[in-house]
Design an enzyme around this catalytic site. Structure first.
Site, PDB file in Angstrom:
ATOM      1  N   HIS A   1       0.828  -1.218   0.000  1.00 48.25           N
ATOM      2  CA  HIS A   1       0.000   0.000   0.000  1.00 48.25           C
ATOM      3  C   HIS A   1       0.855   1.257   0.000  1.00 48.25           C
ATOM      4  O   HIS A   1       0.349   2.323   0.328  1.00 48.25           O
ATOM      5  CB  HIS A   1      -0.914  -0.004   1.228  1.00 48.25           C
ATOM      6  CG  HIS A   1      -1.953  -1.082   1.189  1.00 48.25           C
ATOM      7  ND1 HIS A   1      -2.500  -1.647   2.305  1.00 48.25           N
ATOM      8  CD2 HIS A   1      -2.541  -1.714   0.139  1.00 48.25           C
ATOM      9  CE1 HIS A   1      -3.388  -2.567   1.965  1.00 48.25           C
ATOM     10  NE2 HIS A   1      -3.422  -2.630   0.660  1.00 48.25           N
ATOM     11  N   HIS A   2       2.146   1.127  -0.329  1.00 49.04           N
ATOM     12  CA  HIS A   2       2.977   2.340  -0.270  1.00 49.04           C
ATOM     13  C   HIS A   2       2.512   3.369  -1.284  1.00 49.04           C
ATOM     14  O   HIS A   2       2.730   4.560  -1.124  1.00 49.04           O
ATOM     15  CB  HIS A   2       4.469   2.011  -0.483  1.00 49.04           C
ATOM     16  CG  HIS A   2       4.805   1.650  -1.900  1.00 49.04           C
ATOM     17  ND1 HIS A   2       4.402   0.475  -2.490  1.00 49.04           N
ATOM     18  CD2 HIS A   2       5.484   2.323  -2.853  1.00 49.04           C
ATOM     19  CE1 HIS A   2       4.817   0.445  -3.752  1.00 49.04           C
ATOM     20  NE2 HIS A   2       5.484   1.560  -3.992  1.00 49.04           N
ATOM     21  N   ARG A   3       1.858   2.887  -2.363  1.00 49.00           N
ATOM     22  CA  ARG A   3       1.196   3.794  -3.312  1.00 49.00           C
ATOM     23  C   ARG A   3      -0.168   3.209  -3.630  1.00 49.00           C
ATOM     24  O   ARG A   3      -0.319   1.989  -3.746  1.00 49.00           O
ATOM     25  CB  ARG A   3       1.996   3.925  -4.596  1.00 49.00           C
ATOM     26  CG  ARG A   3       3.285   4.673  -4.360  1.00 49.00           C
ATOM     27  CD  ARG A   3       3.770   5.390  -5.571  1.00 49.00           C
ATOM     28  NE  ARG A   3       4.919   6.177  -5.158  1.00 49.00           N
ATOM     29  CZ  ARG A   3       5.597   6.988  -5.936  1.00 49.00           C
ATOM     30  NH1 ARG A   3       5.252   7.126  -7.191  1.00 49.00           N
ATOM     31  NH2 ARG A   3       6.612   7.668  -5.486  1.00 49.00           N
TER      32      ARG A   3
ATOM     33  N   LYS B   1      -2.462  -2.453  -7.918  1.00 49.62           N
ATOM     34  CA  LYS B   1      -2.797  -2.839  -9.298  1.00 49.62           C
ATOM     35  C   LYS B   1      -2.237  -4.213  -9.615  1.00 49.62           C
ATOM     36  O   LYS B   1      -1.118  -4.534  -9.226  1.00 49.62           O
ATOM     37  CB  LYS B   1      -2.167  -1.795 -10.243  1.00 49.62           C
ATOM     38  CG  LYS B   1      -2.484  -1.983 -11.679  1.00 49.62           C
ATOM     39  CD  LYS B   1      -3.399  -0.879 -12.194  1.00 49.62           C
ATOM     40  CE  LYS B   1      -3.985  -1.166 -13.535  1.00 49.62           C
ATOM     41  NZ  LYS B   1      -4.752  -2.415 -13.640  1.00 49.62           N
TER      42      LYS B   1
ATOM     43  N   LYS C   1       7.709  -4.413 -10.111  1.00 55.44           N
ATOM     44  CA  LYS C   1       7.564  -4.065 -11.522  1.00 55.44           C
ATOM     45  C   LYS C   1       7.117  -2.609 -11.670  1.00 55.44           C
ATOM     46  O   LYS C   1       7.698  -1.840 -12.424  1.00 55.44           O
ATOM     47  CB  LYS C   1       6.498  -4.999 -12.107  1.00 55.44           C
ATOM     48  CG  LYS C   1       6.395  -5.061 -13.579  1.00 55.44           C
ATOM     49  CD  LYS C   1       5.327  -6.088 -13.965  1.00 55.44           C
ATOM     50  CE  LYS C   1       5.665  -7.505 -13.527  1.00 55.44           C
ATOM     51  NZ  LYS C   1       4.653  -8.492 -13.926  1.00 55.44           N
TER      52      LYS C   1
ATOM     53  N   ASP D   1       8.386   3.036 -13.034  1.00 61.47           N
ATOM     54  CA  ASP D   1       7.814   4.317 -12.594  1.00 61.47           C
ATOM     55  C   ASP D   1       6.327   4.439 -12.906  1.00 61.47           C
ATOM     56  O   ASP D   1       5.861   5.460 -13.430  1.00 61.47           O
ATOM     57  CB  ASP D   1       8.597   5.494 -13.213  1.00 61.47           C
ATOM     58  CG  ASP D   1      10.040   5.520 -12.714  1.00 61.47           C
ATOM     59  OD1 ASP D   1      10.241   5.340 -11.499  1.00 61.47           O
ATOM     60  OD2 ASP D   1      10.957   5.674 -13.543  1.00 61.47           O
TER      61      ASP D   1
ATOM     62  N   LYS E   1      -2.676  -8.735  -6.956  1.00 64.23           N
ATOM     63  CA  LYS E   1      -2.998  -9.781  -7.931  1.00 64.23           C
ATOM     64  C   LYS E   1      -4.244 -10.513  -7.457  1.00 64.23           C
ATOM     65  O   LYS E   1      -4.508 -10.583  -6.250  1.00 64.23           O
ATOM     66  CB  LYS E   1      -1.848 -10.788  -8.046  1.00 64.23           C
ATOM     67  CG  LYS E   1      -1.812 -11.482  -9.379  1.00 64.23           C
ATOM     68  CD  LYS E   1      -1.166 -10.603 -10.425  1.00 64.23           C
ATOM     69  CE  LYS E   1      -1.100 -11.250 -11.780  1.00 64.23           C
ATOM     70  NZ  LYS E   1      -0.214 -10.473 -12.670  1.00 64.23           N
TER      71      LYS E   1
ATOM     72  N   SER F   1      -1.839  -0.205 -18.894  1.00 65.64           N
ATOM     73  CA  SER F   1      -2.975  -0.149 -17.967  1.00 65.64           C
ATOM     74  C   SER F   1      -2.969   1.196 -17.228  1.00 65.64           C
ATOM     75  O   SER F   1      -4.026   1.784 -16.978  1.00 65.64           O
ATOM     76  CB  SER F   1      -2.890  -1.272 -16.936  1.00 65.64           C
ATOM     77  OG  SER F   1      -3.483  -2.446 -17.439  1.00 65.64           O
TER      78      SER F   1
END
Ligand code: NAD
Length: 467
Positions: A59-61, A65, A89, A94, A101, A358
């Site tokens: 959850h750092h960002r 996804k 990845k 970036d 997943k 994506s």
């Protein structure tokens, strides 16, 4: 060796080259949320209990996804491994997401489209109920066994349950273009694989190491798995790079031809006969796994994890392996291959094209507008006027084809491909520089993980989570 253990081993190997504090390394490695679910779906006259997972690794960002996989082999550790890879990845290329997943333990071949639709919609409902999906929370995408059709079902289910929210289309990516998708997403992972392979084959130092001349034209390629990733990797590598595809493997077997195989013709033959085998002009291989052992310039495993292990690593004769699938080589086998001097282009880098496009789709959904819509006509008019001026000044005129090439504004597909190429080339050079500057880092995977760990760690340190 289990897939999750392999990912952890690769992480630990790279972590030793960083000066990130141990506590933060442990936090980066851990899976932040794991949701295991079971739900009933009526299949024919019976009710079946379906098992499924969604793992948010980091959850750092936000949002997190990652794709959704339909496979009867899915288990919690596999989804944890895949979610972890997504974090590294995204950091490497970036793309500002945490990794996640999903997995549904079914074989998509065992169900009709209608049954698959019911399973997908029910899975999505479970995710909505637990707040495990949303444009700013967690955004799924296609993976093994799923594609744009499933993503459209996910979007529609989300929309039904959360109607009226303006950014709903950004709850999932990989949707069909006419359902808020983006042009170029279907081919994105394979196209990214091609760009990454091309960078390696243009790298004089690496090519010298494996005794090849730099360049892609006429180089030989073997592909395992002709699904979304394998198909696009093969066709684009052939059309744009001049690679010769000498062998392909699918579930039912493998075929080989010294003269090269036309992938579209092979797939048409498979559709007509139900099998790759007996393709005119090609030789059948006795077993599909033998394809991995064919001598070639680049081997592209594009099916599933754990395909190259300690029991076959010594028989691999490829000069370069491009890990289009996630985790196709186990951590033990990696060491054997590196000792043999084989270059491995790691999964965390080489298949990042999918999540990159994506990301573009997610941005498109949030901006509610197709890329290129505002500037295309303006650019076309400006370049057209420039061409007119040059013609007038020089007294020479150019033909319609040349004018079309020079004086055209970029469409969405042009912008997506150019953004993808930029991303893959940049990330390659980030990895490469680390490998050459830090002489103790001997392989691209370790360089990729060192790069990613540094970026994720810097987010955690800035968060004040560890004061
Ligand atoms: P897919 O379902 O479209 O295709 C996979 C193909 O591999 C299928 O045709 C299947 O029949 C074949 N296959 C399975 N086992 C095989 C074997 N032992 N030998 C030969 N062929 C075999 O899946 P995909 O989306 O192409 O994904 C393939 C891999 O790429 C997975 O590891 C996935 O995680 C990874 N990946 C996919 C994406 C994406 O955008 N779809 C992005 C990044 C990584």
């Amino acid at each position: 060796m289990k897939f999750y253990e392999s990912v952890q081993r690769n992480f630990d190997k790279a972590a030793a080259f960083t000066n990130v504090p141990a506590g933060i390394l442990s936090q980066i490695k851990a899976c932040n949320s794991v949701y295991y679910m079971q739900f009933p779906v009526k299949i024919g006259k019976e009710y079946q209990v379906i098992e499924a997972f969604r793992v948010q690794h980091s959850h750092h960002r936000l949002p997190t996804k990652g794709g959704i996989r339909f496979s009867h082999k899915v288990d919690q550790e596999e989804v944890m491994a895949l979610a972890s890879l997504m974090t590294y990845k995204c950091a490497l290329v970036d793309v500002p997401f945490g990794g996640a997943k999903g997995g549904v333990r079914i074989s998509h071949r065992d169900y009709t489209p209608d049954q698959l639709q019911r399973i997908t919609r029910r899975y999505t409902t479970e995710l909505v109920r637990r707040n495990f999906i949303g444009p700013g929370i967690d955004v799924p995408a296609p993976d093994y066994g799923t594609g744009s059709r499933e993503m459209a079902w996910i979007y529609d289910t989300y929309q039904v349950l959360k109607g009226g929210e303006i950014d709903n289309a950004a709850c999932v990516t990989g949707k069909p273009v006419n359902q808020y998708g983006i042009r170029g997403r279907d081919e994105a992972t394979g196209r990214g694989v091609y760009y990454g392979i091309r960078e390696v084959f243009q790298d004089k130092m690496l090519m010298k190491k494996v005794g090849l001349d730099p360049g892609t034209e006429g180089k030989t390629m073997v592909i395992q798995g002709l699904g979304n990733v394998g198909y696009h990797t093969g066709t684009i590598s052939h059309q744009e790079g001049g690679f010769k595809i000498i062998c392909v493997a699918e579930i039912e077997g493998a075929i080989y031809s010294d003269d090269g195989l036309d992938i579209d013709a092979v797939l048409a033959h498979r559709k007509a006969t139900g099998s790759l085998m007996d393709f005119p002009g090609a030789k059948n291989l006795s077993q599909r796994k033998k394809a991995l052992e064919i001598e070639c310039d680049v081997l592209v495993p594009a099916a599933l994890e754990n395909q190259i292990r300690t029991d076959n690593a010594n028989r691999i004769k490829a000069r370069v392996i491009a890990e289009a699938a996630n985790g196709p080589v186990t951590a033990d086998a990696i060491e054997i291959l590196l000792k043999k001097g084989i270059i491995i282009i790691p999964d965390v880098y080489i298949n990042a094209g999918g999540v990159t496009v994506s990301y573009f789709e997610w941005l498109k959904n949030l901006s509610h507008m197709r890329f290129g819509r505002i500037q295309k006509r303006f650019d076309q008019n400006t370049y057209g006027s420039l061409v007119d001026l040059v013609e007038k000044q020089t007294g020479k005129s150019i033909n319609d084809r040349e004018r079309e090439m020079i004086a055209r504004g970029a469409d969405e597909i042009d912008l997506v491909r150019s953004g993808l190429e930029e991303t893959m080339v940049n990330a390659y050079h980030q990895m490469r520089e680390l490998m050459y500057k830090r002489t103790k880092i001997k392989d691209l995977r370790t360089a990729a993980f060192v790069n990613a760990i540094g970026k994720v760690a810097s987010d955690y340190m800035n968060m004040g989570v560890f004061p």
